[in-house]
Design an enzyme around this catalytic site. Structure first.
Site, PDB file in Angstrom:
ATOM      1  N   VAL A   1       2.865  13.012  94.406  1.00  0.00           N
ATOM      2  CA  VAL A   1       2.751  12.674  95.827  1.00  0.00           C
ATOM      3  C   VAL A   1       1.241  12.866  96.375  1.00  0.00           C
ATOM      4  O   VAL A   1       0.780  13.991  96.099  1.00  0.00           O
ATOM      5  CB  VAL A   1       3.614  13.467  96.996  1.00  0.00           C
TER       6      VAL A   1
ATOM      7  N   PHE B   1      -5.730  15.215  91.786  1.00  0.00           N
ATOM      8  CA  PHE B   1      -4.704  15.858  92.874  1.00  0.00           C
ATOM      9  C   PHE B   1      -3.209  15.779  92.121  1.00  0.00           C
ATOM     10  O   PHE B   1      -2.495  16.703  92.440  1.00  0.00           O
ATOM     11  CB  PHE B   1      -4.930  15.628  94.223  1.00  0.00           C
TER      12      PHE B   1
ATOM     13  N   GLY C   1      -1.402  18.865  90.208  1.00  0.00           N
ATOM     14  CA  GLY C   1      -0.825  20.021  90.786  1.00  0.00           C
ATOM     15  C   GLY C   1       0.185  19.404  91.916  1.00  0.00           C
ATOM     16  O   GLY C   1       0.690  20.415  92.506  1.00  0.00           O
ATOM     17  N   HIS C   2       0.201  18.245  92.273  1.00  0.00           N
ATOM     18  CA  HIS C   2       0.880  18.021  93.605  1.00  0.00           C
ATOM     19  C   HIS C   2       1.676  16.606  93.351  1.00  0.00           C
ATOM     20  O   HIS C   2       1.224  15.735  93.813  1.00  0.00           O
ATOM     21  CB  HIS C   2      -0.266  17.710  94.848  1.00  0.00           C
ATOM     22  N   PHE C   3       2.506  16.600  92.745  1.00  0.00           N
ATOM     23  CA  PHE C   3       3.379  17.572  92.021  1.00  0.00           C
ATOM     24  C   PHE C   3       3.813  17.046  90.708  1.00  0.00           C
ATOM     25  O   PHE C   3       4.025  15.666  90.471  1.00  0.00           O
ATOM     26  CB  PHE C   3       4.571  17.809  92.832  1.00  0.00           C
TER      27      PHE C   3
END
Length: 155
Positions: A60, A50, A53-55
């Site tokens: 985070v 994850f 893309g986050h971030f």
């Protein structure tokens, strides 16, 4: 009622939860006191999918995944409570969440401590108070509800 505290590693967790990579979010149970509470651990690494893309510039952990980690810890506590006859055919359905709050970010390198306390069981619904901490500070908290069903039963 026993006051013995139990702990177990990922191998035991894999026998109790149906989750697998990349959604298995509990690495170890540090303490489990049947009928009361569980304290579990999630090591947060930069390799988590994850974070792509986050971030990308400031990774985070998504809040919903912190809640999912707490729900998985609650499922492990429920397993200790319910002691199903056929654990491999038992699923824990997350059926509700109340009063969710996010207090701080969780980043790669953090150790997320998952504290879940049993509150009550009414008409097939288990209710828990759940708090996720990093370095002794609250990252997220919520009241969680789940139910237990066999895998072949309709949800």
């Amino acid at each position: 009622m026993s006051t013995e505290k139990i702990n177990f590693d990922i191998h035991k967790i894999l026998t109790l939860l149906p989750h697998r990579y990349p959604i298995l979010l509990v690495d170890r149970v540090l303490e489990l006191e049947p009928h009361k509470a569980i304290k579990a651990l999630k090591n947060v690494t930069v390799n988590e999918p994850f974070f792509t893309g986050h971030f990308p510039k400031r990774p985070v952990m998504p809040g919903v995944l912190i809640i999912e980690a707490l729900a998985q810890a609650a499922a492990l506590l429920t397993f200790a409570e319910a002691q199903p006859k056929d654990p491999e055919n038992t699923l824990y359905y997350f059926v509700g969440i109340d009063n969710a709050r996010f207090k701080r970010v969780v980043e790669p390198g953090d150790q997320l401590i998952l504290n879940v306390t049993f509150e009550r069981y009414i008409r097939g619904i288990w209710k828990f108070k759940a708090v996720a901490e990093v370095d002794g500070k609250v990252a997220a908290e919520a009241e969680l509800m789940c139910t237990v069903k066999t895998a072949d039963a309709a949800p």
